[in-house]
Design an enzyme around this catalytic site. Structure first.
Site, PDB file in Angstrom:
ATOM      1  N   SER A 162     121.371  38.527 -27.364  1.00  0.00           N
ATOM      2  CA  SER A 162     121.129  38.398 -28.697  1.00  0.00           C
ATOM      3  C   SER A 162     121.486  39.435 -29.338  1.00  0.00           C
ATOM      4  O   SER A 162     122.013  39.415 -30.467  1.00  0.00           O
ATOM      5  CB  SER A 162     119.735  37.408 -29.115  1.00  0.00           C
ATOM      6  OG  SER A 162     119.918  36.374 -28.186  1.00  0.00           O
TER       7      SER A 162
ATOM      8  N   ARG B  25     119.133  38.940 -15.967  1.00  0.00           N
ATOM      9  CA  ARG B  25     120.645  39.336 -16.117  1.00  0.00           C
ATOM     10  C   ARG B  25     120.801  40.430 -15.112  1.00  0.00           C
ATOM     11  O   ARG B  25     121.968  40.660 -14.479  1.00  0.00           O
ATOM     12  CB  ARG B  25     121.063  39.895 -17.547  1.00  0.00           C
ATOM     13  CG  ARG B  25     121.313  38.808 -18.450  1.00  0.00           C
ATOM     14  CD  ARG B  25     121.059  39.428 -19.602  1.00  0.00           C
ATOM     15  NE  ARG B  25     119.533  39.662 -20.375  1.00  0.00           N
ATOM     16  CZ  ARG B  25     119.218  39.793 -21.548  1.00  0.00           C
ATOM     17  NH1 ARG B  25     120.328  39.876 -22.498  1.00  0.00           N
ATOM     18  NH2 ARG B  25     118.111  40.150 -21.522  1.00  0.00           N
TER      19      ARG B  25
ATOM     20  N   LYS C 239     107.552  40.550 -36.771  1.00  0.00           N
ATOM     21  CA  LYS C 239     108.772  40.833 -35.981  1.00  0.00           C
ATOM     22  C   LYS C 239     109.859  40.326 -36.719  1.00  0.00           C
ATOM     23  O   LYS C 239     110.106  39.081 -37.084  1.00  0.00           O
ATOM     24  CB  LYS C 239     108.809  40.209 -34.627  1.00  0.00           C
ATOM     25  CG  LYS C 239     109.559  40.941 -33.482  1.00  0.00           C
ATOM     26  CD  LYS C 239     109.689  40.461 -32.107  1.00  0.00           C
ATOM     27  CE  LYS C 239     110.800  40.716 -31.549  1.00  0.00           C
ATOM     28  NZ  LYS C 239     111.032  39.862 -30.380  1.00  0.00           N
TER      29      LYS C 239
ATOM     30  N   HIS D 103     121.819  32.016 -22.480  1.00  0.00           N
ATOM     31  CA  HIS D 103     120.444  31.217 -22.782  1.00  0.00           C
ATOM     32  C   HIS D 103     120.898  29.776 -22.353  1.00  0.00           C
ATOM     33  O   HIS D 103     120.050  29.052 -21.538  1.00  0.00           O
ATOM     34  CB  HIS D 103     119.787  31.097 -24.387  1.00  0.00           C
ATOM     35  CG  HIS D 103     119.370  32.409 -24.915  1.00  0.00           C
ATOM     36  ND1 HIS D 103     119.895  32.812 -26.076  1.00  0.00           N
ATOM     37  CD2 HIS D 103     118.461  33.318 -24.299  1.00  0.00           C
ATOM     38  CE1 HIS D 103     119.039  33.929 -26.113  1.00  0.00           C
ATOM     39  NE2 HIS D 103     118.180  34.250 -25.144  1.00  0.00           N
TER      40      HIS D 103
HETATM   41  P1  ADP Z   1     112.856  37.783 -25.725  1.00  0.00           P
HETATM   42  O1  ADP Z   1     112.743  38.502 -26.816  1.00  0.00           O
HETATM   43  O2  ADP Z   1     111.590  36.893 -25.241  1.00  0.00           O
HETATM   44  O3  ADP Z   1     113.396  38.464 -24.441  1.00  0.00           O
HETATM   45  P2  ADP Z   1     115.304  36.274 -25.739  1.00  0.00           P
HETATM   46  O4  ADP Z   1     115.893  35.483 -26.623  1.00  0.00           O
HETATM   47  O5  ADP Z   1     116.052  37.648 -25.792  1.00  0.00           O
HETATM   48  O6  ADP Z   1     113.982  36.475 -25.870  1.00  0.00           O
HETATM   49  O7  ADP Z   1     115.600  35.668 -24.070  1.00  0.00           O
HETATM   50  C1  ADP Z   1     115.039  34.785 -23.660  1.00  0.00           C
HETATM   51  C2  ADP Z   1     114.974  34.680 -22.124  1.00  0.00           C
HETATM   52  O8  ADP Z   1     116.452  34.298 -21.861  1.00  0.00           O
HETATM   53  C3  ADP Z   1     114.557  35.590 -21.464  1.00  0.00           C
HETATM   54  O9  ADP Z   1     114.137  35.482 -20.310  1.00  0.00           O
HETATM   55  C4  ADP Z   1     115.900  36.616 -21.275  1.00  0.00           C
HETATM   56  O10 ADP Z   1     115.936  37.398 -20.293  1.00  0.00           O
HETATM   57  C5  ADP Z   1     116.724  35.470 -21.023  1.00  0.00           C
HETATM   58  N1  ADP Z   1     118.271  35.686 -21.512  1.00  0.00           N
HETATM   59  C6  ADP Z   1     118.645  36.375 -22.545  1.00  0.00           C
HETATM   60  N2  ADP Z   1     120.168  36.476 -22.455  1.00  0.00           N
HETATM   61  C7  ADP Z   1     120.368  35.821 -21.257  1.00  0.00           C
HETATM   62  C8  ADP Z   1     121.654  36.004 -20.457  1.00  0.00           C
HETATM   63  N3  ADP Z   1     122.861  36.412 -21.145  1.00  0.00           N
HETATM   64  N4  ADP Z   1     121.658  35.300 -19.258  1.00  0.00           N
HETATM   65  C9  ADP Z   1     120.680  34.864 -18.826  1.00  0.00           C
HETATM   66  N5  ADP Z   1     119.266  35.122 -19.227  1.00  0.00           N
HETATM   67  C10 ADP Z   1     119.244  35.505 -20.462  1.00  0.00           C
END
Ligand code: ADP
Length: 152
Positions: free
Chosen positions: A129, A91, A42, A18
């Site tokens: 995450s 990703r 959620k 992130h």
């Molecule tokens: P959501 O539940 O909305 O997907 P996340 O917190 O999992 O929320 O992810 C938020 C954003 O960050 C999304 O666009 C996701 O694709 C991106 N993201 C998560 N992990 C990574 C990573 N390792 N590299 C790049 N982008 C990421």
């Protein structure tokens, strides 16, 4: 006119992946609002307050970054904040498939807001995450996957 972008997500917790995207976005936009989306039904591992605090500490070196929480539709939050751009991190092709349909739905709802995809740096493309939460649950060493601020 200031270019404002919203980077929405659950950030449960924020990961190095992130932060990598936030840093790239901070180079492209005048203001980046990292937005923790939440809704009552959620389940999350960490409270919204905790997630906001970790993001704020992790982004303290980026003056153009603001951190907020929201409920409801992401696209409505973008409009409310005066943001013309919505950032999502990619990703893999799998992420793209999923994100493309969300971006199309958002475009239908508000044609003024453009979704911008930023590609993960290769070294962070395997971090999620979900994996971090799993490592934490099983008392593994999560530190390599998250910014130093994430401590409990
Ligand atoms: P959501 O539940 O909305 O997907 P996340 O917190 O999992 O929320 O992810 C938020 C954003 O960050 C999304 O666009 C996701 O694709 C991106 N993201 C998560 N992990 C990574 C990573 N390792 N590299 C790049 N982008 C990421």
């Amino acid at each position: 006119m200031l270019k404002t972008a919203v980077f929405p997500g659950s950030f449960d917790p924020i990961t190095n992946g992130h932060l990598d995207i936030i840093q790239k976005a901070a180079q492209l936009f005048d203001k980046v609002i990292v937005a923790v989306g939440h809704n009552a039904d959620k389940a999350s591992m960490f409270s919204v307050e905790q997630r906001l605090e970790w993001i704020k500490q992790s982004c303290a070196h980026l003056p153009q970054v603001e951190v907020k929480s929201y409920t409801g539709l992401t696209i409505a939050f973008c409009q409310e904040q005066g943001a013309a751009f919505l950032i999502r991190g990619l990703r893999s092709g799998l992420d793209f498939e999923y994100e493309q349909s969300i971006a199309f739905a958002n475009k239908e709802m508000n044609a003024q807001i453009e979704t911008v995809f930023l590609l993960s740096s290769p070294s962070y493309s395997n971090i999620s995450s979900t994996i971090v939460r799993d490592v934490i649950k099983h008392k593994g060493n999560y530190k390599a996957f998250v910014p130093a601020a994430v401590q409990f």
